[in-house]
Design a protein around this motif. Structure first.
Motif, PDB file in Angstrom:
ATOM      1  N   THR A  44       0.835  -1.205   0.000  1.00  2.99           N
ATOM      2  CA  THR A  44       0.000   0.000   0.000  1.00  2.99           C
ATOM      3  C   THR A  44       0.867   1.252   0.000  1.00  2.99           C
ATOM      4  OG1 THR A  44      -1.684  -1.193   1.245  1.00  2.99           O
ATOM      5  CG2 THR A  44      -1.858   1.197   1.216  1.00  2.99           C
ATOM      6  N   ILE A  45       1.948   1.229   0.801  1.00  2.00           N
ATOM      7  CA  ILE A  45       2.873   2.376   0.852  1.00  2.00           C
ATOM      8  C   ILE A  45       3.455   2.642  -0.532  1.00  2.00           C
ATOM      9  CG2 ILE A  45       5.156   3.081   1.697  1.00  2.00           C
ATOM     10  CD1 ILE A  45       4.411   1.783   4.381  1.00  2.00           C
ATOM     11  N   ASN A  47       2.173   1.850  -3.454  1.00  2.00           N
ATOM     12  CA  ASN A  47       1.148   2.255  -4.424  1.00  2.00           C
ATOM     13  C   ASN A  47       0.453   3.568  -4.087  1.00  2.00           C
ATOM     14  OD1 ASN A  47       1.255   0.138  -6.381  1.00  2.00           O
ATOM     15  ND2 ASN A  47       0.363  -1.222  -4.869  1.00  2.00           N
ATOM     16  N   GLN A  48       0.715   4.164  -2.934  1.00  2.00           N
ATOM     17  CA  GLN A  48       0.021   5.391  -2.521  1.00  2.00           C
ATOM     18  C   GLN A  48       0.085   6.523  -3.542  1.00  2.00           C
ATOM     19  OE1 GLN A  48       1.687   5.986   1.403  1.00  2.00           O
ATOM     20  NE2 GLN A  48      -0.307   5.718   2.361  1.00  2.00           N
ATOM     21  N   ASP A  51      -2.178   5.679  -6.563  1.00  2.00           N
ATOM     22  CA  ASP A  51      -3.605   5.714  -6.251  1.00  2.00           C
ATOM     23  C   ASP A  51      -4.091   7.151  -6.078  1.00  2.00           C
ATOM     24  OD1 ASP A  51      -3.540   2.961  -6.288  1.00  2.00           O
ATOM     25  OD2 ASP A  51      -3.396   2.756  -4.102  1.00  2.00           O
ATOM     26  N   LEU A  52      -3.273   7.982  -5.444  1.00  2.00           N
ATOM     27  CA  LEU A  52      -3.657   9.366  -5.161  1.00  2.00           C
ATOM     28  C   LEU A  52      -3.799  10.180  -6.444  1.00  2.00           C
ATOM     29  CD1 LEU A  52      -4.129  10.697  -2.404  1.00  2.00           C
ATOM     30  CD2 LEU A  52      -1.884  11.706  -2.604  1.00  2.00           C
ATOM     31  N   GLU A  75       9.350   2.929   1.675  1.00  2.00           N
ATOM     32  CA  GLU A  75       9.167   4.374   1.677  1.00  2.00           C
ATOM     33  C   GLU A  75      10.115   5.067   0.706  1.00  2.00           C
ATOM     34  OE1 GLU A  75       9.004   5.964   5.623  1.00  2.00           O
ATOM     35  OE2 GLU A  75       7.390   4.604   6.197  1.00  2.00           O
ATOM     36  N   ARG A  78       8.398   4.726  -2.581  1.00  2.00           N
ATOM     37  CA  ARG A  78       7.270   5.677  -2.647  1.00  2.00           C
ATOM     38  C   ARG A  78       7.764   7.066  -3.039  1.00  2.00           C
ATOM     39  NH1 ARG A  78       3.846   6.861   2.681  1.00  2.00           N
ATOM     40  NH2 ARG A  78       5.777   7.910   3.269  1.00  2.00           N
ATOM     41  N   SER A  82       6.844   9.092  -6.528  1.00  2.00           N
ATOM     42  CA  SER A  82       6.234  10.427  -6.440  1.00  2.00           C
ATOM     43  C   SER A  82       7.024  11.435  -7.264  1.00  2.00           C
ATOM     44  CB  SER A  82       6.176  10.881  -4.985  1.00  2.00           C
ATOM     45  OG  SER A  82       5.400  10.003  -4.217  1.00  2.00           O
ATOM     46  N   GLU A  99       0.524  15.567   1.126  1.00  2.73           N
ATOM     47  CA  GLU A  99       0.549  14.241   1.765  1.00  2.73           C
ATOM     48  C   GLU A  99       1.937  13.896   2.293  1.00  2.73           C
ATOM     49  OE1 GLU A  99      -2.072  12.149   2.280  1.00  2.73           O
ATOM     50  OE2 GLU A  99      -3.349  13.726   1.471  1.00  2.73           O
ATOM     51  N   PHE A 101       4.595  13.094   0.375  1.00  7.16           N
ATOM     52  CA  PHE A 101       5.239  12.071  -0.451  1.00  7.16           C
ATOM     53  C   PHE A 101       6.452  12.598  -1.205  1.00  7.16           C
ATOM     54  CE2 PHE A 101       0.940   9.710  -0.935  1.00  7.16           C
ATOM     55  CZ  PHE A 101       1.042   9.294   0.375  1.00  7.16           C
TER      56      PHE A 101
END
Length: 128
Positions: A44-45, A47-48, A51-52, A75, A78, A82, A99, A101
């Motif tokens: 999930t971290i 793919n954040q 998804d956002l 992280e 991530r 980003s 957020e 990121f």
């Protein structure tokens, strides 16, 4: 679209990604995302940012990550994703920046000092 290359760091982990147009596969150290990050939270971290920004499934991402622990690696990936999304479209920055990121978390373990047992731990002291 050419291949976009960015890096992300967290603690001692360094992630280098190569983002290109495709069908949304994420490969980490020549393994599938599910195999490399077995935990749902770590996936999930990673793919954040996708998804956002609603960019999931549009890009193939190849990741080389090394150093640190598994959470620091997730992280770092991530942050790299980003940064790559901001390179593609500058408007993504408005969504990702609040957020956090796009912020590099530079906290690292403090080094052990000579004459001590740990970084700050002093030896036991007794007055008598």
């Amino acid at each position: 679209m050419e291949v976009i290359n960015t890096t992300g760091r967290r603690k001692t982990s360094v992630a280098r990604i190569y983002l290109s147009e495709g069908e949304g596969t994420i490969t980490v150290n020549k393994k599938e995302l599910v195999d490399f990050f077995p935990s749902d939270i770590l996936r999930t971290i990673v793919n954040q940012p996708l998804d956002l920004t609603n960019e999931g499934g549009k890009y193939d991402i190849k990741v080389n990550v090394q150093g640190g622990g598994i959470k620091g690696q997730a992280e770092a990936v991530r942050l790299a994703i980003s940064k790559a999304l901001c390179e593609i479209n500058a408007e993504h920055r408005l969504v990702l920046k609040p957020e956090g990121f796009l912020t590099r978390d530079s906290r690292m373990v403090e080094r052990k000092k000579p004459g001590r047992r740990k970084a700050r731990r002093k030896f036991q002291f007794s007055k008598r």
